[in-house]
Scaffold this active site. Structure first.
Site, PDB file in Angstrom:
ATOM      1  CG  HIS A  11      -5.700  -2.763   0.894  1.00  0.00           C
ATOM      2  ND1 HIS A  11      -4.793  -2.546  -0.323  1.00  0.00           N
ATOM      3  CD2 HIS A  11      -5.058  -1.905   1.913  1.00  0.00           C
ATOM      4  CE1 HIS A  11      -4.072  -1.541  -0.175  1.00  0.00           C
ATOM      5  NE2 HIS A  11      -4.077  -1.338   1.184  1.00  0.00           N
ATOM      6  CB  SER A  27      -0.864  -0.077   1.122  1.00  0.00           C
ATOM      7  OG  SER A  27      -1.975   0.780   0.966  1.00  0.00           O
TER       8      SER A  27
END
Length: 252
Positions: free
Chosen positions: A233, A84
């Site tokens: 995620h 990320s």
């Protein structure tokens, strides 16, 4: 800036960068499985974990922090992995200092711009009056008014520390709140990284879309994309065995 990091294992160096609101601790379980194959450096990026706090917070300075760290740990060329926000730092670093990166792994982030989507989390974190909080349970209960998913609260509360006066945030919450748009900035570079690059996407995540592939190729022409089944995620937390397997296959 002198970053905090944890070192473990033996073998070729693998540096791992966490995502927004995270820390080196997020990668301990992965590191335990990889420490026989690699010397792992689990890094706290600035304004996170036990690294210093700063009013300056963007990808340019985070790249500079990593460059300084490589000098400190005396590693000339590394395997580099980031998740990320850490993936954006890693991509920027590989484009700026390609001679220092042997192979690159980017976990669930693309080079494109991402609009701010952490408003509810930031509202919840900023709502906590740490001077009045008496326990982690109380903090969790108050945070639940803004963030209903227990797993996300558990992740965020890992950044809740203590000092002699009581609870403190390890993250630099005021600076992150003020500069949250920096996290989503797209890559701005005329350079390319020609080294082998692996993009790991959570199959249930929308952070890397099929439409991102052209953009990825423009910066990283020697890339491959693998989607991790049954993962969102936070793929390394949801499917650690699959992530470890893909890391080993790509780097060894």
């Amino acid at each position: 800036m002198k970053l905090n990091y944890k070192k473990t294992g033996s073998g070729p160096p693998l540096v791992i960068l966490h995502g927004l609101f995270g820390s080196a601790d997020n990668w301990f379980s992965i590191a335990r499985e990889l420490q026989e194959d690699f010397t792992l450096y689990l890094v706290d990026q600035r304004n996170h974990g036990d690294s210093p706090k700063s009013d300056e917070w963007n990808y340019q300075v985070m790249v500079e922090d990593l460059y300084e760290l490589l000098g400190e740990i005396d590693e000339d060329k590394i395997f580099l992995m980031g998740h990320s926000m850490g993936g954006k730092t890693a991509m920027n670093f590989a484009l700026t200092h390609p001679e220092r990166v042997e192979k690159l792994i980017v976990a669930d982030i693309a080079p494109r711009y991402y609009p701010v989507h952490h408003e509810q989390i930031l509202q919840g974190l900023n709502s906590l009056n740490l001077a009045e909080i008496q326990s982690r349970k109380e903090a969790d209960e108050k945070l639940a008014e803004f963030i209903p998913v227990a797993g996300i609260r558990q992740f965020l509360l890992k950044s809740l520390g203590r000092d002699s006066d009581g609870f403190i945030w390890k993250i630099n919450l005021p600076v992150i709140t003020e500069n949250i748009e920096e996290v989503g900035q797209k890559l701005e570079s005329d350079e390319q990284f020609f080294g082998e690059t692996l993009f790991l996407a959570g199959a249930n995540s929308d952070y890397i879309k099929d439409s991102d592939c052209e953009d990825i190729y423009s910066f990283f022409p020697n890339y491959q994309l693998i989607k991790v089944a049954n993962a969102g995620h936070w793929l390394h937390a949801e499917q650690p065995k699959a992530v470890i397997e893909e890391i080993r296959k790509f780097l060894l």
